[in-house]
Design a protein around this motif. Structure first.
Motif, PDB file in Angstrom:
ATOM      1  N   PHE A  12       8.251 -14.154 -12.494  1.00  0.00           N
ATOM      2  CA  PHE A  12       8.338 -12.789 -12.992  1.00  0.00           C
ATOM      3  C   PHE A  12       7.951 -11.762 -11.940  1.00  0.00           C
ATOM      4  N   ALA A  13       8.719 -10.696 -11.901  1.00  0.00           N
ATOM      5  CA  ALA A  13       8.412  -9.528 -11.071  1.00  0.00           C
ATOM      6  C   ALA A  13       8.424  -8.325 -11.997  1.00  0.00           C
ATOM      7  N   ASN A  14       7.758  -7.255 -11.610  1.00  0.00           N
ATOM      8  CA  ASN A  14       7.654  -6.146 -12.558  1.00  0.00           C
ATOM      9  C   ASN A  14       8.641  -5.023 -12.300  1.00  0.00           C
ATOM     10  N   ASN A  15       9.563  -5.185 -11.395  1.00  0.00           N
ATOM     11  CA  ASN A  15      10.537  -4.129 -11.179  1.00  0.00           C
ATOM     12  C   ASN A  15      11.744  -4.706 -10.454  1.00  0.00           C
ATOM     13  N   LEU A  16      12.901  -4.197 -10.774  1.00  0.00           N
ATOM     14  CA  LEU A  16      14.102  -4.561 -10.027  1.00  0.00           C
ATOM     15  C   LEU A  16      14.096  -3.839  -8.693  1.00  0.00           C
ATOM     16  N   ALA A  21       9.510   2.684  -5.186  1.00  0.00           N
ATOM     17  CA  ALA A  21       8.472   1.694  -4.926  1.00  0.00           C
ATOM     18  C   ALA A  21       8.498   0.584  -5.971  1.00  0.00           C
ATOM     19  N   TYR A  22       8.027  -0.585  -5.578  1.00  0.00           N
ATOM     20  CA  TYR A  22       7.904  -1.714  -6.502  1.00  0.00           C
ATOM     21  C   TYR A  22       6.744  -2.599  -6.067  1.00  0.00           C
ATOM     22  N   VAL A  23       6.289  -3.426  -6.981  1.00  0.00           N
ATOM     23  CA  VAL A  23       5.210  -4.374  -6.744  1.00  0.00           C
ATOM     24  C   VAL A  23       5.655  -5.715  -7.301  1.00  0.00           C
ATOM     25  N   HIS A  24       5.300  -6.801  -6.616  1.00  0.00           N
ATOM     26  CA  HIS A  24       5.494  -8.116  -7.231  1.00  0.00           C
ATOM     27  C   HIS A  24       4.344  -9.039  -6.869  1.00  0.00           C
ATOM     28  N   LEU A  72       3.833  -5.090  -1.840  1.00  0.00           N
ATOM     29  CA  LEU A  72       4.196  -3.714  -2.151  1.00  0.00           C
ATOM     30  C   LEU A  72       5.470  -3.424  -1.375  1.00  0.00           C
ATOM     31  N   GLY A  73       6.458  -2.864  -2.060  1.00  0.00           N
ATOM     32  CA  GLY A  73       7.718  -2.600  -1.394  1.00  0.00           C
ATOM     33  C   GLY A  73       8.261  -1.228  -1.723  1.00  0.00           C
ATOM     34  N   GLU A  83       8.955  -4.163   2.823  1.00  0.00           N
ATOM     35  CA  GLU A  83       7.947  -4.772   1.970  1.00  0.00           C
ATOM     36  C   GLU A  83       6.762  -5.201   2.826  1.00  0.00           C
ATOM     37  N   LEU A  84       5.566  -5.063   2.290  1.00  0.00           N
ATOM     38  CA  LEU A  84       4.367  -5.564   2.948  1.00  0.00           C
ATOM     39  C   LEU A  84       3.706  -6.552   1.993  1.00  0.00           C
ATOM     40  N   GLY A  85       3.750  -7.821   2.361  1.00  0.00           N
ATOM     41  CA  GLY A  85       3.198  -8.873   1.515  1.00  0.00           C
ATOM     42  C   GLY A  85       1.885  -9.403   2.065  1.00  0.00           C
TER      43      GLY A  85
END
Length: 190
Positions: A12-16, A21-24, A72-73, A83-85
């Protein structure tokens, strides 16, 4: 059950991937692949004299174990983003045993590593199923724990070593697809 829960959470990820911005978050378990042999980390049964000696090399992987992380992307448009993982490997233990006349030595080897991963994301931008590719590099800092417990005629000697220092550098690439569940929720396979 815990392995199944880790697998479900990792899907699961919280945003397409959409502009903005998005977070996973993710979790997984690295299997014992690309194993190696390390000197003095083997199993053997030896005795002096006319009795035979048997050696068996133990294969191990310092990359096996639980890996958790997140990123964070930001998608600059529907096709290109950055993206910075960050992730942490809690390495699984590899064990070996040395049985000799009058005693036994148990060996354990494991690893830990913190990794930072700046990445370029290229996505198709499709609505329901969105294939993507990622390219970046990895900077890591970790340690290796080596422990031996020797029981020689009842005398027990414990030796623990922590090997660390320096930085690890590498490249990272992946392909995957996001599957939309709702406007704010998706799952992915990568």
């Amino acid at each position: 059950k815990p392995l199944l829960m880790v697998f479900v959470i990792s899907l699961f990820a919280n945003n397409l991937f959409a502009q903005g911005a998005y977070v996973h978050i993710n979790a997984g378990y690295g299997l014992n692949m690309s194993s190696q042999n390390i000197n003095y980390f083997n199993f053997y049964n030896s005795t002096d004299g006319a009795i035979s000696r048997t050696n068996e090399q133990v294969n191990l992987s310092l990359g096996k174990g639980l890996n958790v992380g997140g990123a964070l992307g930001y998608m600059f448009n529907k096709n290109i983003g950055a993206e910075l993982g960050i992730s942490y490997l809690l390495g699984g233990e590899s064990k070996a045993k040395d049985i000799y006349e009058g005693g036994v030595t148990d060996y354990t080897l494991s690893s830990k590593m913190l990794k930072i991963n700046p990445t370029l994301v290229i996505a198709s931008g499709f609505e329901k199923i969105n294939p993507y590719a990622k390219f970046g590099f990895v900077i890591g800092s970790g340690s290796i724990m080596y422990e031996s417990i020797d029981n020689d005629f009842g005398d027990i000697k414990v030796r623990k070593e922590k090997l660390n220092g320096g930085l690890a550098f590498g490249l990272n690439a992946g392909v995957g697809a996001l599957f939309s569940l709702s406007e704010n929720m998706s799952f992915f396979g990568e």
